[in-house]
Design an enzyme around this catalytic site. Sequence first.
Site, PDB file in Angstrom:
ATOM      1  N   CYS A 273      -1.033 -14.898  -2.567  1.00 50.19           N
ATOM      2  CA  CYS A 273      -0.083 -14.025  -3.286  1.00 50.19           C
ATOM      3  C   CYS A 273      -0.361 -13.980  -4.795  1.00 50.19           C
ATOM      4  O   CYS A 273      -0.197 -12.948  -5.423  1.00 50.19           O
ATOM      5  CB  CYS A 273       1.350 -14.510  -3.085  1.00 50.19           C
ATOM      6  SG  CYS A 273       1.952 -14.219  -1.422  1.00 50.19           S
ATOM      7  N   HIS A 274      -0.698 -15.130  -5.384  1.00 53.30           N
ATOM      8  CA  HIS A 274      -0.794 -15.163  -6.852  1.00 53.30           C
ATOM      9  C   HIS A 274      -2.210 -14.922  -7.363  1.00 53.30           C
ATOM     10  O   HIS A 274      -2.403 -14.750  -8.561  1.00 53.30           O
ATOM     11  CB  HIS A 274      -0.260 -16.502  -7.378  1.00 53.30           C
ATOM     12  CG  HIS A 274       1.194 -16.713  -7.080  1.00 53.30           C
ATOM     13  ND1 HIS A 274       2.195 -16.117  -7.799  1.00 53.30           N
ATOM     14  CD2 HIS A 274       1.815 -17.423  -6.108  1.00 53.30           C
ATOM     15  CE1 HIS A 274       3.377 -16.470  -7.304  1.00 53.30           C
ATOM     16  NE2 HIS A 274       3.174 -17.263  -6.272  1.00 53.30           N
TER      17      HIS A 274
ATOM     18  N   HIS B 162      -4.439  -2.010   0.854  1.00 48.19           N
ATOM     19  CA  HIS B 162      -4.721  -3.033   1.868  1.00 48.19           C
ATOM     20  C   HIS B 162      -5.490  -2.417   3.037  1.00 48.19           C
ATOM     21  O   HIS B 162      -6.679  -2.207   2.941  1.00 48.19           O
ATOM     22  CB  HIS B 162      -3.400  -3.699   2.282  1.00 48.19           C
ATOM     23  CG  HIS B 162      -3.595  -4.961   3.041  1.00 48.19           C
ATOM     24  ND1 HIS B 162      -4.039  -6.112   2.459  1.00 48.19           N
ATOM     25  CD2 HIS B 162      -3.426  -5.256   4.357  1.00 48.19           C
ATOM     26  CE1 HIS B 162      -4.150  -7.068   3.372  1.00 48.19           C
ATOM     27  NE2 HIS B 162      -3.786  -6.567   4.538  1.00 48.19           N
TER      28      HIS B 162
ATOM     29  N   HIS C 218       2.129  -1.604   6.907  1.00 47.99           N
ATOM     30  CA  HIS C 218       0.967  -2.350   7.424  1.00 47.99           C
ATOM     31  C   HIS C 218       0.462  -1.635   8.677  1.00 47.99           C
ATOM     32  O   HIS C 218       0.880  -1.933   9.787  1.00 47.99           O
ATOM     33  CB  HIS C 218       1.342  -3.806   7.723  1.00 47.99           C
ATOM     34  CG  HIS C 218       0.130  -4.655   7.923  1.00 47.99           C
ATOM     35  ND1 HIS C 218      -0.638  -4.593   9.067  1.00 47.99           N
ATOM     36  CD2 HIS C 218      -0.478  -5.567   7.124  1.00 47.99           C
ATOM     37  CE1 HIS C 218      -1.654  -5.444   8.948  1.00 47.99           C
ATOM     38  NE2 HIS C 218      -1.578  -6.040   7.780  1.00 47.99           N
TER      39      HIS C 218
ATOM     40  N   CYS D  64      -0.949 -20.785  -2.076  1.00 47.12           N
ATOM     41  CA  CYS D  64      -0.451 -19.915  -3.148  1.00 47.12           C
ATOM     42  C   CYS D  64      -1.408 -18.786  -3.525  1.00 47.12           C
ATOM     43  O   CYS D  64      -0.969 -17.725  -3.987  1.00 47.12           O
ATOM     44  CB  CYS D  64      -0.159 -20.741  -4.409  1.00 47.12           C
ATOM     45  SG  CYS D  64       0.585 -22.356  -4.099  1.00 47.12           S
TER      46      CYS D  64
ATOM     47  N   MET E 273       9.452 -15.675  -3.022  1.00 43.45           N
ATOM     48  CA  MET E 273       8.804 -16.976  -3.177  1.00 43.45           C
ATOM     49  C   MET E 273       9.381 -17.945  -2.134  1.00 43.45           C
ATOM     50  O   MET E 273      10.590 -18.095  -2.036  1.00 43.45           O
ATOM     51  CB  MET E 273       9.087 -17.474  -4.599  1.00 43.45           C
ATOM     52  CG  MET E 273       8.652 -18.879  -4.867  1.00 43.45           C
ATOM     53  SD  MET E 273       6.875 -19.010  -5.114  1.00 43.45           S
ATOM     54  CE  MET E 273       6.780 -20.766  -5.462  1.00 43.45           C
TER      55      MET E 273
HETATM   56 FE1  DHE Z   1      -5.892  -9.087   8.022  1.00 40.49          FE
HETATM   57  C1  DHE Z   1      -7.445  -6.077   8.758  1.00 40.49           C
HETATM   58  C2  DHE Z   1      -6.657  -8.675   4.749  1.00 40.49           C
HETATM   59  C3  DHE Z   1      -3.902 -11.768   7.273  1.00 40.49           C
HETATM   60  C4  DHE Z   1      -5.620  -9.807  11.341  1.00 40.49           C
HETATM   61  N1  DHE Z   1      -6.844  -7.632   6.950  1.00 40.49           N
HETATM   62  C5  DHE Z   1      -7.401  -6.449   7.441  1.00 40.49           C
HETATM   63  C6  DHE Z   1      -7.952  -5.700   6.344  1.00 40.49           C
HETATM   64  C7  DHE Z   1      -7.746  -6.439   5.218  1.00 40.49           C
HETATM   65  C8  DHE Z   1      -7.045  -7.650   5.601  1.00 40.49           C
HETATM   66  C9  DHE Z   1      -8.155  -6.082   3.809  1.00 40.49           C
HETATM   67  C10 DHE Z   1      -8.639  -4.332   6.456  1.00 40.49           C
HETATM   68  C11 DHE Z   1     -10.092  -4.506   6.769  1.00 40.49           C
HETATM   69  C12 DHE Z   1     -10.805  -3.169   6.957  1.00 40.49           C
HETATM   70  O1  DHE Z   1     -10.257  -2.300   7.631  1.00 40.49           O
HETATM   71  O2  DHE Z   1     -11.903  -2.998   6.417  1.00 40.49           O
HETATM   72  N2  DHE Z   1      -5.329 -10.034   6.294  1.00 40.49           N
HETATM   73  C13 DHE Z   1      -5.795  -9.720   5.073  1.00 40.49           C
HETATM   74  C14 DHE Z   1      -5.262 -10.636   4.080  1.00 40.49           C
HETATM   75  O3  DHE Z   1      -5.547 -10.671   2.871  1.00 40.49           O
HETATM   76  C15 DHE Z   1      -4.235 -11.459   4.759  1.00 40.49           C
HETATM   77  C16 DHE Z   1      -2.883 -10.976   4.293  1.00 40.49           C
HETATM   78  C17 DHE Z   1      -4.142 -12.888   4.434  1.00 40.49           C
HETATM   79  C18 DHE Z   1      -5.345 -13.683   4.632  1.00 40.49           C
HETATM   80  O4  DHE Z   1      -5.430 -14.759   4.009  1.00 40.49           O
HETATM   81  O5  DHE Z   1      -6.266 -13.269   5.355  1.00 40.49           O
HETATM   82  C19 DHE Z   1      -4.502 -11.108   6.233  1.00 40.49           C
HETATM   83  N3  DHE Z   1      -4.894 -10.522   9.120  1.00 40.49           N
HETATM   84  C20 DHE Z   1      -4.139 -11.516   8.622  1.00 40.49           C
HETATM   85  C21 DHE Z   1      -3.572 -12.336   9.670  1.00 40.49           C
HETATM   86  O6  DHE Z   1      -2.806 -13.335   9.527  1.00 40.49           O
HETATM   87  C22 DHE Z   1      -4.037 -11.766  10.966  1.00 40.49           C
HETATM   88  C23 DHE Z   1      -2.840 -11.255  11.762  1.00 40.49           C
HETATM   89  C24 DHE Z   1      -4.739 -12.784  11.833  1.00 40.49           C
HETATM   90  C25 DHE Z   1      -6.031 -13.271  11.331  1.00 40.49           C
HETATM   91  O7  DHE Z   1      -6.995 -13.124  12.065  1.00 40.49           O
HETATM   92  O8  DHE Z   1      -6.104 -13.818  10.223  1.00 40.49           O
HETATM   93  C26 DHE Z   1      -4.915 -10.626  10.482  1.00 40.49           C
HETATM   94  N4  DHE Z   1      -6.424  -8.120   9.733  1.00 40.49           N
HETATM   95  C27 DHE Z   1      -6.260  -8.614  11.000  1.00 40.49           C
HETATM   96  C28 DHE Z   1      -6.836  -7.684  11.945  1.00 40.49           C
HETATM   97  C29 DHE Z   1      -7.334  -6.587  11.209  1.00 40.49           C
HETATM   98  C30 DHE Z   1      -7.080  -6.892   9.822  1.00 40.49           C
HETATM   99  C31 DHE Z   1      -6.816  -7.857  13.474  1.00 40.49           C
HETATM  100  C32 DHE Z   1      -8.017  -5.322  11.730  1.00 40.49           C
HETATM  101  C33 DHE Z   1      -7.016  -4.297  12.108  1.00 40.49           C
HETATM  102  C34 DHE Z   1      -7.618  -3.031  12.612  1.00 40.49           C
HETATM  103  O9  DHE Z   1      -7.106  -2.519  13.608  1.00 40.49           O
HETATM  104  O10 DHE Z   1      -8.584  -2.539  12.003  1.00 40.49           O
END
Ligand code: DHE
Length: 551
Positions: free
Chosen positions: A52-53, A333, A375, A49, A90
């Site tokens: 999101c929350h 984000h 995204h 949770c 939700m």
């Molecule tokens: Fe990410 C980038 C946050 C889930 C893979 N992700 C980012 C960035 C943020 C972020 C703030 C930018 C960073 C930067 O540029 O400085 N991501 C989050 C979350 O909060 C979220 C929603 C949930 C979590 O609990 O993490 C989340 N992200 C994921 C995934 O489920 C992904 C697909 C697989 C994983 O590894 O967890 C994922 N996020 C990525 C990747 C990038 C990324 C590969 C970099 C992308 C790029 O090309 O720069």
Amino acid sequence: KDVAPGDVQYHAAPSALTGVPMVESRNPKAPPMTQAEFDKARQIYFERCAGCHGVLRKGATGKPLTPDLTIGKGTDYLKVFIAYGSPAGMPNWQTSGEMTEQEVDMMARYIQHDAPLPPEFGLADMKKTWKVIVPPEQRPKRKMNAYNIENIFSTTLRDTGEVALIDGDTKQIINIVKTGYAVHISRLSASGRYLFVIGRDAKINMIDLWMEKPDNVAEIRVGLEARSVDTSKYKGKAGDFTDKYAIAGSYWPPQYTIMNGDTLEPLKIVSTRGNTVDTQDYHPEPRVASIVASHFKPEFVVNVKETGKTLMVDYSNIDALKVTEIGTARFLHDGGWDSTKRYFMVAANQSNKIAAVDAKEGKLVRLIDVGKIPHPGRGANFVHPTFGPVWATGHLGDETISLIGTDPLKHKQHAFKEVAKLTGPGGGALFIKSHPKSTHLYSDAPLNPDPKISQAVVVYDIRNLDKGFTVLPIAEWAGLPDDGGAKRVVQPEYNKAGDEVWFAVWSAKDKASALVVVDDKTLKLKTVIKDPRLITPTGHFNVYNTQHDVY
Ligand code: DHE
């Protein structure tokens, strides 16, 4: 407001705070709970949770769930919501089989109590975790290996807490490096020598690519949960800051930390707690989302999610830190530079907007309405036949790709407007990519509920976008065993030359995964990289393209 199912899935990943000791207090007006129930409920809350929350339940993608709101609603009302979900996004935790009736009842009581408070994480805590594994004076004076460093890929192995360093020329694994839990991104130092990796547990690893076998030379934890890291890139009149500083942003505590770029020694911690851009209410938990380094000024661009502010952090004198606070829009984000690297394009994802920030002038150029839950990753830049230079983003919540004009000089009428929408295969897109040497634009859709879509990517010919897309069945090309793995295809990334594109085929920890390399000219399969050590690959970062912000 509707939220796409892919978005819920995206945010429902377990938080790194799950096992962290917290300060607890019970609200006397809330229904009673045993300690065992409270502990279990807290664990479920952080697993399912908190994304999101929020940690303090002040709300982000999901509604606020503080006792002043929940007690009045009562246990029965809350149970219905948790069990059956809502059209606003939700999840239906009970009817989907993910929570039992008892667990739903427990969660309904839990959220009427005060939110447990995780600890702060200051300089002393950071220093306790800080290790210089190889001090700068003991590091190589020149490159000690024969690798073409600029074409190395750093691939996240999400569930093993590692990155794979892969030689982009030979496709051989150079090393599997131990890092933090569920690494999120990799970034390069300005010189391209050091690779910085950040885990969700806010652990940063600094890898020296000059070593005979590139490996960790320093590490630190800057908090309890984090997502972003970058390094100072500016060289000019105000000084040479290349490789001088590193910066990391954390989700908890809500702060960013500037470190020595050689050793990761923590130098300056700045809280992001403050007031929201629109209602100007105080928010106790504004998480730091994407961070990039400006090429125009000695500044980091720090995007704060819940307050909707983009901070231009001037690092030229960190003892007299100057921060320009640009109000953009809530729930910032991810984002990337336009092709000139002057404008930072950042998604305010739950506001369905892209904010274009001018890094030269230090101001917001415009908030641009796009599709549902943009995204971009870092987005994709290319020259559109009609609109000139554009930057593109896909969406988690709909099937479109938005193209935004980025050239205010020669294409003024199109600049910072959504000039076109392409139709993609479906929602659930996470990353999009192009390359200055390519005529293609790729988009994934790993969170689309239809495996036919989540296991493939689409590619557009940027000279003829009206033709629509071609589907590349990447997961099928990987030729993995039929082991029931999700085989989600995620994140296109070019090699240095811009003539091949890499994709991760991402399955569960106990299922086979792979990397698939496609020839960008012919759109045919070039190579499949398979190795039992490639467990849960997600993001991958080419050294040269990441170092120079080529996308
Ligand atoms: Fe990410 C980038 C946050 C889930 C893979 N992700 C980012 C960035 C943020 C972020 C703030 C930018 C960073 C930067 O540029 O400085 N991501 C989050 C979350 O909060 C979220 C929603 C949930 C979590 O609990 O993490 C989340 N992200 C994921 C995934 O489920 C992904 C697909 C697989 C994983 O590894 O967890 C994922 N996020 C990525 C990747 C990038 C990324 C590969 C970099 C992308 C790029 O090309 O720069």
